[in-house]
Scaffold this motif. Sequence first.
Motif, PDB file in Angstrom:
ATOM      1  N   GLY A   9       0.964  -1.436   0.282  1.00  0.00           N
ATOM      2  CA  GLY A   9       0.356   0.056  -0.081  1.00  0.00           C
ATOM      3  C   GLY A   9       0.801   1.354  -0.303  1.00  0.00           C
ATOM      4  N   GLN A  10       0.214   2.454  -0.132  1.00  0.00           N
ATOM      5  CA  GLN A  10       0.698   3.598   0.102  1.00  0.00           C
ATOM      6  C   GLN A  10       1.988   4.078   1.423  1.00  0.00           C
ATOM      7  OE1 GLN A  10      -1.290   7.549   0.278  1.00  0.00           O
ATOM      8  NE2 GLN A  10       0.084   7.822  -0.610  1.00  0.00           N
ATOM      9  N   CYS A  11       1.147   4.108   1.885  1.00  0.00           N
ATOM     10  CA  CYS A  11       2.384   4.359   3.336  1.00  0.00           C
ATOM     11  C   CYS A  11       3.164   3.464   3.274  1.00  0.00           C
ATOM     12  CB  CYS A  11       1.516   4.230   4.981  1.00  0.00           C
ATOM     13  SG  CYS A  11       2.379   3.982   6.293  1.00  0.00           S
ATOM     14  N   GLY A  12       3.290   1.504   3.717  1.00  0.00           N
ATOM     15  CA  GLY A  12       3.825   0.867   3.558  1.00  0.00           C
ATOM     16  C   GLY A  12       5.139   0.631   2.739  1.00  0.00           C
ATOM     17  N   ASN A  30       1.510  -2.331  -4.515  1.00  0.00           N
ATOM     18  CA  ASN A  30       0.635  -1.675  -4.569  1.00  0.00           C
ATOM     19  C   ASN A  30      -0.782  -1.644  -5.629  1.00  0.00           C
ATOM     20  OD1 ASN A  30      -0.558   0.335  -3.200  1.00  0.00           O
ATOM     21  ND2 ASN A  30       0.159   1.921  -3.366  1.00  0.00           N
ATOM     22  N   GLY A 103      -5.903   0.286   3.304  1.00  0.00           N
ATOM     23  CA  GLY A 103      -7.441  -0.658   1.951  1.00  0.00           C
ATOM     24  C   GLY A 103      -6.279  -1.409   1.595  1.00  0.00           C
ATOM     25  N   ALA A 106      -3.677  -2.502   4.757  1.00  0.00           N
ATOM     26  CA  ALA A 106      -4.423  -3.320   5.579  1.00  0.00           C
ATOM     27  C   ALA A 106      -5.017  -4.661   5.411  1.00  0.00           C
ATOM     28  CB  ALA A 106      -5.519  -2.334   6.327  1.00  0.00           C
ATOM     29  N   ALA A 130       1.351   1.658  10.670  1.00  0.00           N
ATOM     30  CA  ALA A 130       1.016   2.801  11.594  1.00  0.00           C
ATOM     31  C   ALA A 130      -0.535   2.911  11.510  1.00  0.00           C
ATOM     32  CB  ALA A 130       1.481   4.070  10.260  1.00  0.00           C
ATOM     33  N   LEU A 131      -0.956   3.559  12.669  1.00  0.00           N
ATOM     34  CA  LEU A 131      -2.135   3.297  13.884  1.00  0.00           C
ATOM     35  C   LEU A 131      -2.717   4.395  12.694  1.00  0.00           C
ATOM     36  CD1 LEU A 131      -1.695   2.543  16.682  1.00  0.00           C
ATOM     37  CD2 LEU A 131      -2.698   1.169  15.318  1.00  0.00           C
ATOM     38  N   PRO A 132      -4.203   4.907  12.483  1.00  0.00           N
ATOM     39  CA  PRO A 132      -4.202   6.603  11.866  1.00  0.00           C
ATOM     40  C   PRO A 132      -4.531   7.288  12.965  1.00  0.00           C
ATOM     41  CG  PRO A 132      -6.241   4.763  12.301  1.00  0.00           C
ATOM     42  CD  PRO A 132      -5.070   3.971  12.701  1.00  0.00           C
ATOM     43  N   LEU A 133      -4.563   8.530  12.517  1.00  0.00           N
ATOM     44  CA  LEU A 133      -4.524   9.404  13.228  1.00  0.00           C
ATOM     45  C   LEU A 133      -6.284   9.678  13.596  1.00  0.00           C
ATOM     46  CD1 LEU A 133      -3.115  12.272  10.930  1.00  0.00           C
ATOM     47  CD2 LEU A 133      -2.220  11.323  13.117  1.00  0.00           C
ATOM     48  N   PRO A 140     -11.131   4.458   8.853  1.00  0.00           N
ATOM     49  CA  PRO A 140      -9.704   4.481   8.977  1.00  0.00           C
ATOM     50  C   PRO A 140      -9.409   3.375  10.639  1.00  0.00           C
ATOM     51  CG  PRO A 140     -10.004   6.466   8.605  1.00  0.00           C
ATOM     52  CD  PRO A 140     -10.897   5.899   8.436  1.00  0.00           C
ATOM     53  N   ASN A 163       0.320   6.781  15.005  1.00  0.00           N
ATOM     54  CA  ASN A 163       0.278   8.160  14.262  1.00  0.00           C
ATOM     55  C   ASN A 163      -0.107   9.277  15.582  1.00  0.00           C
ATOM     56  OD1 ASN A 163       1.657   7.794  11.975  1.00  0.00           O
ATOM     57  ND2 ASN A 163      -0.335   7.524  10.640  1.00  0.00           N
TER      58      ASN A 163
HETATM   59  P1  GDP Z   1      -3.110   1.896   1.056  1.00  0.00           P
HETATM   60  O1  GDP Z   1      -2.551   2.541   0.410  1.00  0.00           O
HETATM   61  O2  GDP Z   1      -4.741   1.738   0.747  1.00  0.00           O
HETATM   62  O3  GDP Z   1      -3.289   0.256   1.994  1.00  0.00           O
HETATM   63  O4  GDP Z   1      -3.291   2.974   2.372  1.00  0.00           O
HETATM   64  P2  GDP Z   1      -2.702   4.319   2.695  1.00  0.00           P
HETATM   65  O5  GDP Z   1      -1.346   3.561   2.985  1.00  0.00           O
HETATM   66  O6  GDP Z   1      -2.767   5.144   2.232  1.00  0.00           O
HETATM   67  O7  GDP Z   1      -3.282   4.132   4.496  1.00  0.00           O
HETATM   68  C1  GDP Z   1      -3.645   4.867   5.490  1.00  0.00           C
HETATM   69  C2  GDP Z   1      -3.608   5.716   6.213  1.00  0.00           C
HETATM   70  O8  GDP Z   1      -2.492   4.794   6.517  1.00  0.00           O
HETATM   71  C3  GDP Z   1      -4.198   6.130   6.979  1.00  0.00           C
HETATM   72  O9  GDP Z   1      -5.111   5.914   8.313  1.00  0.00           O
HETATM   73  C4  GDP Z   1      -2.990   6.870   7.291  1.00  0.00           C
HETATM   74  O10 GDP Z   1      -3.062   7.315   9.005  1.00  0.00           O
HETATM   75  C5  GDP Z   1      -1.820   6.217   7.262  1.00  0.00           C
HETATM   76  N1  GDP Z   1      -0.689   6.806   6.556  1.00  0.00           N
HETATM   77  C6  GDP Z   1      -0.822   7.738   5.231  1.00  0.00           C
HETATM   78  N2  GDP Z   1       0.448   7.319   4.667  1.00  0.00           N
HETATM   79  C7  GDP Z   1       1.332   7.516   5.562  1.00  0.00           C
HETATM   80  C8  GDP Z   1       2.447   7.349   6.020  1.00  0.00           C
HETATM   81  O11 GDP Z   1       3.601   8.011   4.918  1.00  0.00           O
HETATM   82  N3  GDP Z   1       3.324   7.951   7.461  1.00  0.00           N
HETATM   83  C9  GDP Z   1       2.633   7.382   8.396  1.00  0.00           C
HETATM   84  N4  GDP Z   1       3.335   7.110   9.398  1.00  0.00           N
HETATM   85  N5  GDP Z   1       1.197   7.349   7.837  1.00  0.00           N
HETATM   86  C10 GDP Z   1       0.595   7.267   7.183  1.00  0.00           C
END
Ligand code: GDP
Length: 359
Positions: A9-12, A30, A103, A106, A130-133, A140, A163
Amino acid sequence: MRALIIGVGQCGTKIADLFALVDFEALAINTSKSDLDYLKHIPRERRILIGESLTGGKGVNANPVLGREAMKRDLSMIMKKINSMVGYSDVDIFFLTFGFGGGTGAGGAPVLAEALKEEYPDSLVVAIGALPLKEEGIRPTINAAITIDKLSKVADSIIAIDNNKLKESGEDITRAYEKINHTIVERIASLLALIDIPGEQTLDSSDLKFVLNAFGSFATVGYAKAEANKVRNLSRLILKSFENEGLYLEANIESALYGLVAIHGPPELLKARDIFEALSYLTKKIKGKQIFRGFYPDPREKEIEVVTLLTGIYESKSIEDIVIIAKQYAQSFIKAKEEAETKKKELLTGLPDFDDIYP
Ligand code: GDP
C-alpha cells in the motif's frame, strides 16, 4: 542477519522505500500504479502492481476487503517474486510495512503474512504498521481494528506506530508523515545494523528472533540519544529510552514479555555499572523478566545512542482505543439498522395493494 522489507500500500511502500535508501533489500506492492511510480529508491523490477483486474491500477479507495482480494488474486505471482529475491540463503525476518487505516496494506498485509509463514516456517514475519490519526474519522479506525484482529493470528510480532503520538499538533500532515517515516526507519535500521556485529557482548540474530517471536502480540521501539560529553548518567539515558515519550506507542511497558537494548557510544562512557543498574531495574519491571543487551563501544563516536525493543506487549492504550471505538461503532450500527428495519415495517404494514387503482 538478513531482513527483507516488504511494503504494502501507499504508506507501506513509502516506508519500504526509505529502508531501500539505507541499503536494505526491499519490495513494494500496491494496487495503485501511480503510487508505485512515485517511489525513488526501490528498483522498478521490485515494484509490483496487484489487483489490476479488480481496480485497473487505480487503488482500492481505502477498502480493505478489496485490498485483501487483490492480494489473494496475485499471491502466487508475488510469492514467486519473493522466492527469487530470497534465493538460496535464509531470510531471518520478513518485515511487512503498511498503514493500518487504508485498504491495500490493511487488507493485503495479513494475507501475505500468512503465505510467508507457510512458505518460510523458519523465518519470522513481523508487521510494522502505522495506526490512523483520530482526526481521520471512523473508517480508518474500523479498518485498523479488522487488521489488528487478523494480523494478531498470523504475525509473530506487530510493531505498531501510533501516528497520533508522533505527529505534533498543528503540523502539516504530509510533513508529519515524512518525519514519522524517517523516525521509524532510522530507529529500526540502526537496531538491525547492530545485530551480528562481532564483539564480546553484542546481539546476534537469534537474540532478536527470540524477542520478536511473541505470538502476534504488540511491540514497540524506544530510542534515546545524547551528545557523549553531556551525558552525566548513562543509567538515566537508558531508562529514558523506555519511557513513554521515547516509544512509538502508548503502552504499559510492565506488560511486556521481552526487551532488547543496544547501546552505542564512546568506550570510556559505556560504564558497566551504570548499564547494569538500569537494566536490572528494567528487567524487574517487565512481566517476562528478560532483557537482551548489546554493547557497541566505538572510539570514533561522539554521541551515545540507545535503541530499545519491547515485545509481547498486551496492554496498550493506542490499540485499546481503536478496538473499543470500532466495537462501539459496530454495536450502534447494528442497532440503527434494526431500528430502521422496524420503522420500515411499522410504516408500511397495513398499506393495501394499490394495483386496482391502475386497472
Ligand atoms: P493503502 O494504500 O490503501 O494501503 O492506504 P494507505 O497506505 O494510504 O493507508 C492509509 C493509512 O495510513 C491512514 O490511516 C494514515 O494514517 C496512514 N498513512 C498514510 N500515509 C502514511 C505515511 O506516509 N506515514 C505514516 N506514518 N502513516 C501514513
